[in-house]
Design a protein around this motif. Structure first.
Motif, short mmCIF file in Angstrom:
data_model
loop_
_atom_site.label_atom_id
_atom_site.label_comp_id
_atom_site.label_asym_id
_atom_site.label_seq_id
_atom_site.Cartn_x
_atom_site.Cartn_y
_atom_site.Cartn_z
N ALA A 274 -6.64 -8.44 1.01
CA ALA A 274 -6.98 -6.87 1.14
C ALA A 274 -5.58 -6.18 0.75
O ALA A 274 -4.63 -6.52 1.38
CB ALA A 274 -7.55 -6.51 2.54
N LYS A 275 -5.74 -5.07 0.27
CA LYS A 275 -4.79 -4.36 -0.30
C LYS A 275 -4.83 -2.95 0.61
O LYS A 275 -5.94 -2.19 0.65
CB LYS A 275 -4.68 -3.91 -1.63
CG LYS A 275 -3.46 -3.02 -2.18
CD LYS A 275 -3.66 -2.79 -3.72
CE LYS A 275 -2.44 -1.61 -4.19
NZ LYS A 275 -2.56 -1.69 -5.74
N PHE A 276 -3.59 -2.65 1.34
CA PHE A 276 -3.63 -1.25 2.03
C PHE A 276 -2.36 -0.70 1.57
O PHE A 276 -1.25 -0.93 1.03
CB PHE A 276 -3.26 -1.50 3.57
CG PHE A 276 -4.21 -2.63 4.05
CD1 PHE A 276 -5.40 -1.99 4.65
CD2 PHE A 276 -4.36 -4.03 4.26
CE1 PHE A 276 -6.24 -2.91 5.36
CE2 PHE A 276 -5.18 -4.68 4.52
CZ PHE A 276 -6.31 -4.38 5.24
N TYR A 277 -2.77 0.69 1.69
CA TYR A 277 -1.59 1.90 1.61
C TYR A 277 -1.24 2.35 2.73
O TYR A 277 -2.15 3.05 3.43
CB TYR A 277 -2.10 2.91 0.32
CG TYR A 277 -2.10 2.36 -0.90
CD1 TYR A 277 -1.01 2.09 -1.69
CD2 TYR A 277 -3.21 2.17 -1.47
CE1 TYR A 277 -0.84 1.66 -3.08
CE2 TYR A 277 -3.20 1.47 -2.87
CZ TYR A 277 -2.15 1.60 -3.66
OH TYR A 277 -2.25 0.93 -4.90
N LEU A 278 0.18 2.40 3.10
CA LEU A 278 0.56 2.99 4.41
C LEU A 278 1.58 4.18 4.11
O LEU A 278 2.24 4.03 3.11
CB LEU A 278 1.14 1.91 5.29
CG LEU A 278 0.34 0.66 5.77
CD1 LEU A 278 1.19 -0.33 6.68
CD2 LEU A 278 -1.15 1.30 6.37
N ALA A 279 1.65 5.09 4.81
CA ALA A 279 2.73 6.13 4.94
C ALA A 279 3.97 5.53 5.01
O ALA A 279 4.10 4.64 5.70
CB ALA A 279 2.40 7.17 5.98
N PRO A 280 4.95 5.96 4.33
CA PRO A 280 6.15 5.58 4.52
C PRO A 280 6.65 5.25 6.02
O PRO A 280 7.67 4.32 6.22
CB PRO A 280 7.09 6.41 3.74
CG PRO A 280 6.23 7.17 2.60
CD PRO A 280 5.08 7.18 3.61
#
Length: 82
Positions: A43-49
């Protein structure tokens, strides 16, 4: 946004349920694939910096019913055409 990839080992017969739980319950998810090999899902996730990756993985992902192990990769730069 920071991209991370997480591989999941699932308990027998639980991979599709885990994939459904990720898609339905984790807003940071971009996509999830069933895979062959040592892990069942990728799975690919995008997180806030400023988001703590360790807390996200251990508290939001590893606690999902059916997950027995995870392997996390932090991505630095995306390359593509164009």
């Amino acid at each position: 946004m920071q991209a991370i990839f997480v591989q999941f080992k699932c308990r027998p017969g639980r991979a599709y349920a885990v994939a459904d739980a990720l898609v339905e319950g984790v807003e940071e998810i971009s996509e999830v694939y069933s895979t062959s090999g040592q892990y069942d899902l990728l799975a690919k996730f995008y997180l806030a910096p400023d988001r703590d990756i360790g807390h996200f993985v251990t508290e939001r992902l590893q606690t999902l019913d059916g997950v027995s192990d995870t392997f996390t990769t932090v991505a630095f730069k995306a390359f593509g055409r164009g």
